[in-house]
Design a protein around this motif. Structure first.
Motif, PDB file in Angstrom:
ATOM      1  N   SER A   1       1.546  -3.472   3.966  1.00 47.90           N
ATOM      2  CA  SER A   1      -0.278  -4.365   3.726  1.00 47.90           C
ATOM      3  C   SER A   1      -0.553  -2.774   4.313  1.00 47.90           C
ATOM      4  CB  SER A   1      -0.256  -4.806   4.944  1.00 47.90           C
ATOM      5  OG  SER A   1       0.144  -4.652   6.364  1.00 47.90           O
ATOM      6  N   ARG A   2      -1.753  -3.015   4.448  1.00 47.24           N
ATOM      7  CA  ARG A   2      -2.888  -1.567   4.161  1.00 47.24           C
ATOM      8  C   ARG A   2      -3.283  -1.611   5.955  1.00 47.24           C
ATOM      9  NH1 ARG A   2      -7.755  -0.868   7.198  1.00 47.24           N
ATOM     10  NH2 ARG A   2      -9.156   0.896   6.344  1.00 47.24           N
TER      11      ARG A   2
ATOM     12  N   TYR B   1       0.940  -1.171  -0.308  1.00 51.19           N
ATOM     13  CA  TYR B   1       0.033  -0.327  -0.068  1.00 51.19           C
ATOM     14  C   TYR B   1       0.743   1.048   0.473  1.00 51.19           C
ATOM     15  CZ  TYR B   1      -4.308  -2.407   0.878  1.00 51.19           C
ATOM     16  OH  TYR B   1      -6.150  -3.229   0.109  1.00 51.19           O
ATOM     17  N   TYR B   2       0.597   2.692  -0.184  1.00 52.03           N
ATOM     18  CA  TYR B   2       0.662   3.189  -0.889  1.00 52.03           C
ATOM     19  C   TYR B   2       0.676   4.299  -0.015  1.00 52.03           C
ATOM     20  CZ  TYR B   2       4.052   0.830  -4.000  1.00 52.03           C
ATOM     21  OH  TYR B   2       4.862  -0.130  -4.097  1.00 52.03           O
ATOM     22  N   SER B   3       1.250   5.427   0.430  1.00 53.98           N
ATOM     23  CA  SER B   3       1.003   6.530   1.640  1.00 53.98           C
ATOM     24  C   SER B   3       1.137   8.070   0.925  1.00 53.98           C
ATOM     25  CB  SER B   3       0.548   6.550   3.193  1.00 53.98           C
ATOM     26  OG  SER B   3       0.014   6.216   3.505  1.00 53.98           O
TER      27      SER B   3
ATOM     28  N   GLU C   1      -3.703   1.132  -2.692  1.00 63.86           N
ATOM     29  CA  GLU C   1      -3.205  -0.469  -2.255  1.00 63.86           C
ATOM     30  C   GLU C   1      -2.778   0.275  -4.153  1.00 63.86           C
ATOM     31  OE1 GLU C   1      -5.559  -4.558  -2.602  1.00 63.86           O
ATOM     32  OE2 GLU C   1      -6.933  -2.784  -2.910  1.00 63.86           O
TER      33      GLU C   1
ATOM     34  N   GLU D   1       5.102   3.750   1.098  1.00 64.08           N
ATOM     35  CA  GLU D   1       5.365   2.375   0.849  1.00 64.08           C
ATOM     36  C   GLU D   1       4.937   1.456   2.072  1.00 64.08           C
ATOM     37  OE1 GLU D   1       6.527  -0.581  -2.286  1.00 64.08           O
ATOM     38  OE2 GLU D   1       8.448   0.103  -1.059  1.00 64.08           O
TER      39      GLU D   1
ATOM     40  N   LEU E   1      -4.626   6.445   1.298  1.00 61.47           N
ATOM     41  CA  LEU E   1      -4.027   5.333   1.158  1.00 61.47           C
ATOM     42  C   LEU E   1      -4.313   4.779  -0.078  1.00 61.47           C
ATOM     43  CD1 LEU E   1      -2.258   4.220   2.877  1.00 61.47           C
ATOM     44  CD2 LEU E   1      -4.287   2.370   4.205  1.00 61.47           C
TER      45      LEU E   1
END
Length: 100
Positions: A62-63, A3-5, A94, A59, A92
Motif C-alpha cells: 500500500s501507499r 505501490y512501487y518505489s 501506484e 513492491e 512512488l
C-alpha cells in the motif's frame, strides 16, 4: 493496491553503504515491502540524461506502507546517510493502469 518505489542511486562515497543495507532490508520487510530489483545491470532504451549507478524497485502492499517506511524513526538516519552520500531519486508509483 500495490505501490512501487523506483529509486535511482549513484553513490558519491561508499561510507554509508555497509551500514545501510542490513537495516534497510529489515525495515522494508517489516513494512511488507519486497525488493524486485537492486542492480547495476540496467540500460537506457529511450531518452537521454545521466545514468544512475544503481536502480532499485520495491513492491509495497500500500501507499501507507511505503510512506511509513520512509518516516520510520529507525530508518531516518540511514535515509540521511544515503541522501548525503549519493545522488538519489525516489519515485512512488501506484500499481494501476490509468489508460486501460
Amino acid at each position: 493496491m500495490a505501490y512501487y518505489s523506483v529509486l535511482e542511486v549513484t553513490p558519491t562515497n561508499q561510507d554509508w553503504v555497509a551500514d545501510y543495507i542490513g537495516p534497510a532490508n529489515k525495515l522494508v520487510a517489516q513494512y511488507g515491502g519486497k525488493y524486485l530489483a537492486r542492480t547495476t545491470r540496467h540500460e537506457r532504451l529511450e531518452g537521454t540524461g545521466e545514468t544512475p549507478a544503481l536502480r532499485i524497485v520495491i513492491e509495497w502492499p500500500s501507499r501507507d506502507a511505503a510512506v511509513n517506511f520512509m518516516n520510520d524513526a529507525e530508518y531516518i538516519p540511514h535515509l540521511k546517510a544515503r541522501t548525503d552520500g549519493s545522488i538519489s531519486h525516489h519515485f512512488l508509483i501506484e500499481g494501476k493502469d490509468d489508460l486501460a
